[in-house]
Every structure is written in structure tokens, then in C-alpha cells.
Design a protein around this motif. Structure first.
Motif, PDB file in Angstrom:
ATOM      1  N   GLN A  94      39.151  45.513  31.156  1.00  0.00           N
ATOM      2  CA  GLN A  94      39.708  46.657  31.386  1.00  0.00           C
ATOM      3  C   GLN A  94      39.775  46.328  32.761  1.00  0.00           C
ATOM      4  OE1 GLN A  94      35.832  49.273  31.011  1.00  0.00           O
ATOM      5  NE2 GLN A  94      36.691  51.129  32.875  1.00  0.00           N
ATOM      6  N   ALA A  95      39.009  45.251  33.748  1.00  0.00           N
ATOM      7  CA  ALA A  95      39.532  44.823  34.899  1.00  0.00           C
ATOM      8  C   ALA A  95      40.585  44.180  35.133  1.00  0.00           C
ATOM      9  CB  ALA A  95      38.421  44.071  35.069  1.00  0.00           C
ATOM     10  N   ASN A  96      41.368  43.928  33.592  1.00  0.00           N
ATOM     11  CA  ASN A  96      42.896  42.983  34.040  1.00  0.00           C
ATOM     12  C   ASN A  96      43.712  44.479  34.100  1.00  0.00           C
ATOM     13  OD1 ASN A  96      42.295  40.404  33.989  1.00  0.00           O
ATOM     14  ND2 ASN A  96      42.376  40.493  31.498  1.00  0.00           N
ATOM     15  N   HIS A  97      43.475  45.177  33.382  1.00  0.00           N
ATOM     16  CA  HIS A  97      44.000  46.474  33.296  1.00  0.00           C
ATOM     17  C   HIS A  97      44.179  47.036  35.066  1.00  0.00           C
ATOM     18  CE1 HIS A  97      46.819  50.180  32.440  1.00  0.00           C
ATOM     19  NE2 HIS A  97      45.733  50.934  32.101  1.00  0.00           N
ATOM     20  N   ILE A  98      43.403  47.360  35.293  1.00  0.00           N
ATOM     21  CA  ILE A  98      42.759  48.464  36.843  1.00  0.00           C
ATOM     22  C   ILE A  98      43.773  47.430  37.498  1.00  0.00           C
ATOM     23  CG2 ILE A  98      40.724  49.341  38.128  1.00  0.00           C
ATOM     24  CD1 ILE A  98      39.149  49.515  36.351  1.00  0.00           C
ATOM     25  N   LEU A  99      43.307  46.116  37.546  1.00  0.00           N
ATOM     26  CA  LEU A  99      44.138  45.454  38.930  1.00  0.00           C
ATOM     27  C   LEU A  99      45.457  45.320  38.858  1.00  0.00           C
ATOM     28  CD1 LEU A  99      41.062  42.614  39.162  1.00  0.00           C
ATOM     29  CD2 LEU A  99      41.732  44.166  40.826  1.00  0.00           C
ATOM     30  N   GLY A 100      46.418  45.030  37.643  1.00  0.00           N
ATOM     31  CA  GLY A 100      47.614  45.371  37.455  1.00  0.00           C
ATOM     32  C   GLY A 100      48.578  43.485  37.209  1.00  0.00           C
ATOM     33  N   ALA A 153      25.499  48.109  39.771  1.00  0.00           N
ATOM     34  CA  ALA A 153      24.372  47.592  39.328  1.00  0.00           C
ATOM     35  C   ALA A 153      22.984  48.195  39.964  1.00  0.00           C
ATOM     36  CB  ALA A 153      23.676  46.295  39.907  1.00  0.00           C
ATOM     37  N   ASN A 154      22.716  49.674  40.534  1.00  0.00           N
ATOM     38  CA  ASN A 154      21.962  50.017  40.429  1.00  0.00           C
ATOM     39  C   ASN A 154      22.137  51.462  40.324  1.00  0.00           C
ATOM     40  OD1 ASN A 154      23.077  50.576  43.524  1.00  0.00           O
ATOM     41  ND2 ASN A 154      21.350  50.641  44.170  1.00  0.00           N
ATOM     42  N   GLY A 155      23.441  51.544  39.735  1.00  0.00           N
ATOM     43  CA  GLY A 155      24.272  53.123  39.201  1.00  0.00           C
ATOM     44  C   GLY A 155      25.005  53.838  40.510  1.00  0.00           C
ATOM     45  N   THR A 156      24.942  53.976  41.897  1.00  0.00           N
ATOM     46  CA  THR A 156      25.895  54.650  42.620  1.00  0.00           C
ATOM     47  C   THR A 156      27.211  54.433  42.569  1.00  0.00           C
ATOM     48  OG1 THR A 156      23.537  53.469  45.144  1.00  0.00           O
ATOM     49  CG2 THR A 156      25.983  54.321  45.665  1.00  0.00           C
ATOM     50  N   LEU A 157      28.035  52.740  42.024  1.00  0.00           N
ATOM     51  CA  LEU A 157      29.161  53.263  41.468  1.00  0.00           C
ATOM     52  C   LEU A 157      29.884  52.718  40.076  1.00  0.00           C
ATOM     53  CD1 LEU A 157      30.765  50.682  44.794  1.00  0.00           C
ATOM     54  CD2 LEU A 157      31.268  53.692  43.822  1.00  0.00           C
ATOM     55  N   ASN A 158      30.647  53.323  40.040  1.00  0.00           N
ATOM     56  CA  ASN A 158      31.109  53.237  38.221  1.00  0.00           C
ATOM     57  C   ASN A 158      32.002  52.059  38.658  1.00  0.00           C
ATOM     58  OD1 ASN A 158      33.852  54.168  38.374  1.00  0.00           O
ATOM     59  ND2 ASN A 158      33.087  55.966  37.801  1.00  0.00           N
ATOM     60  N   PHE A 159      31.941  51.365  37.507  1.00  0.00           N
ATOM     61  CA  PHE A 159      32.403  50.296  37.136  1.00  0.00           C
ATOM     62  C   PHE A 159      33.656  49.829  37.675  1.00  0.00           C
ATOM     63  CE2 PHE A 159      35.177  46.708  35.038  1.00  0.00           C
ATOM     64  CZ  PHE A 159      34.664  45.834  35.322  1.00  0.00           C
ATOM     65  N   GLU A 160      35.031  51.170  37.410  1.00  0.00           N
ATOM     66  CA  GLU A 160      35.714  50.993  37.737  1.00  0.00           C
ATOM     67  C   GLU A 160      36.091  50.629  38.907  1.00  0.00           C
ATOM     68  OE1 GLU A 160      40.310  54.224  36.460  1.00  0.00           O
ATOM     69  OE2 GLU A 160      38.082  54.149  34.885  1.00  0.00           O
TER      70      GLU A 160
END
Length: 297
Positions: free
Chosen positions: A33-39, A97-104
């Protein structure tokens, strides 16, 4: 209480994250997913790249972030933080890690941060230097009285402070610091003056991205670099994250506050053990550990 801490730039190494990718279906999915987001395939560089490949700004920060966040996510039910903190870049890992931001959103912001910092570095030649063996107030005073831009940037542990600013001002300050009794005042091989006023163009660019990102209520407090205090309010977290690029990293003060608030075990999540070493120098009695993943494939 369990405190989880997340490393910043400089912790990268060739092969980082490969064990996670090979042994966890969840980790594989997140890396792809990170590969896709970063391009681009950051996994190729993380797993097989050279030290020089990993030093590229657009690679270093996302790579450390991904290693830390994906490791935290694969710990499953054993990951139960009472509090979190991250050193500079590591603050973004802590916020996922503490849920403030989502992964994407975390991946996008870290990538934007890295590119904005690189642009700011190219606008004006600048650097940082590590100062060992002097009290913080002496270093601060010398920075304040040195001609040009030079400021205290990273309060890493007692007797270890990193200064940041214009190249000429850093060189002058280093000479004075040695005269004042510093054990070492060593210019670092970094791209620019992070956590100084020279990062203002990057701060402005990142501010727009952060303001347009959804921040959720965290599931535990984060001790942020700018304030060294526990923060749970989403608006305050955003403001502190924006200020972080031009303000000092108060790591010594953050760890001390976490201890004062009941932290009994500091677990480092991500590459290396640098933060565990700093925690021990801040408080020798603190227990430290590295987060480890056993694999589930």
C-alpha cells in the motif's frame, strides 16, 4: 505504565523491514500500500538498497516511518501503549500508533514532510552539530551570542545537545563551545538545519497538508517534541506538529515528563536502539526494550 517510543532520521539500515514483509501477511499488504501511495517501490530500497540509497530524503523518512508503524501494527494485542512519543520524524509514527492518524494519511504526510524539508535545505546551505559535555544553558547562551542563525535543535539527553543553523554560524559556535569546555562539537553529515528557523518554508508547506488531514481522538496521550507534555486534543496535536519543524526537539524533557507521569517501561518501536540509550542517560533506572515480532505466516 507502558511507554512506546519511535525513532527518527538516522536509524535506517539496509534490510530494514524485510523480516516483517516475509513473515506477516498484514505487513506485506501495508508495505505494498505504501509503495502505491509513494509512487515508487520503497520496499526495494529498504530491503536491498545501499546506505547511500537509504540516505535520500524522499526515502529515509518514509522508510523509518514504515518500519516503525508496520512493526507496531503486527504486534497485535500485545501493543497496549499507555503513552507514546517520537523523536522528530518519529512523532508521526507515534501518531499512527495511538490512532490519531490513519496509515495512509501518515505515509502521505511523512512523504510531504521529507520533500518539503529537502526543498528548504536547497534554498540555503545549512547544517547541524552535536555538542557533548556541556550544560544546556551554556550551549543556549553561546547560540544566542553567535552572529548568524544558530539555535539549540535537539535536547537528546543531559550533556548531549544538537545545534542547527547557517554553516558559518555553526562553525563559529563550535569553536566557542570547545573553548568553553565541550568534550566534542562535531558538525554532522546532514542535509540542512532541521528544527531551526531555516525550516520555515517547509513548515509553511507542511502546515497546509496537516490542516487538510483528519486527525482523530488518540487512544492514549502523545508527549510531543515541542511541548514535552502529554497531549490528547486533536487541534493542539496539529499545531504542535506544524511547529515541530522550526522548534527544538525536547526529548530529554519529554522522557522526564513521561517518567514523572508513571512510565515504567520504554519500548522502542522501529529500527535501532538509539532512543533506549538516550532514555538510560536521562534516567538510569528506567527499564527499556525493543519491540519484537515473532511472525504469523
Amino acid at each position: 505504565m507502558n511507554a512506546y517510543i519511535f525513532p527518527g532520521q538516522g536509524a535506517q539500515f539496509s534490510g530494514m523491514g524485510l523480516d516483517l514483509y516475509e513473515n506477516s501477511a498484514e505487513a506485506q499488504e501495508l508495505f505494498e500500500q505504501a509503495n502505491h501511495i509513494l509512487g515508487f517501490n520503497i520496499t526495494d530500497i529498504m530491503f536491498e538498497g545501499s546506505a547511500d540509497d537509504l540516505k535520500q530524503t524522499k526515502v529515509t523518512q518514509p522508510a523509518i516511518f514504515l518500519h516503525s508503524v508496520i512493526l507496531a501494527k503486527t504486534l497485535g494485542s500485545s501493543f497496549k501503549p499507555d503513552m507514546v512519543a517520537g523523536h522528530s520524524l518519529g512523532e508521526f509514527s507515534a501518531l499512527v500508533a495511538n490512532g490519531t492518524l490513519n496509515f495512509e494519511d501518515g505515509v502521505k504526510l511523512v512523504s510531504q514532510r521529507a520533500l518539503a524539508m529537502q526543498k528548504a535545505c536547497e534554498l540555503q546551505p545549512s547544517t547541524m552539530a552535536a555538542v557533548l559535555g556541556l550544560d544546556d544553558d551554556i550551549v543556549e547562551k553561546i547560540c544566542a551570542t553567535t552572529e548568524g542563525i544558530v539555535v539549540a535543535a535537539n535536547y537528546n539527553c543531559p550533556g548531549q545537545l544538537v545545534i542547527s543553523g547557517e554553516i558559518e554560524a555553526i562553525n563559529k559556535a563550535c569553536e566557542t563551545l570547545k573553548e568553553e569546555g565541550a568534550r566534542r562539537a562535531l558538525v554532522l553529515p546532514v542535509g540542512g538545519a532541521f528544527h531551526s528557523p531555516l525550516m520555515e518554508p517547509a513548515r509553511e508547506e507542511l502546515a497546509a497538508a496537516i490542516e487538510n488531514t483528519t486527525f482523530s481522538k488518540p487512544n492514549c496521550p502523545i508527549y510531543q517534541n515541542v511541548t514535552a507534555n502529554a497531549v490528547t486534543d486533536e487541534a493542539a496535536i496539529k499545531n504542535n506538529l506544524i511547529s515541530q519543524l522550526t522548534a527544538p526537539v525536547r526529548w530529554t524533557q519529554s522522557v522526564q515528563k513521561m517518567i514523572d507521569d508513571g512510565a515504567s517501561l520504554f519500548t522502542e518501536v522501529g529500527p535501532g536502539k538509539v532512543l533506549q540509550g538516550l532514555v538510560k542517560k536521562i534516567n538510569r533506572a528506567s527499564e527499556t526494550a525493543s519491540a519484537t515480532f515473532e511472525g504469523n505466516l
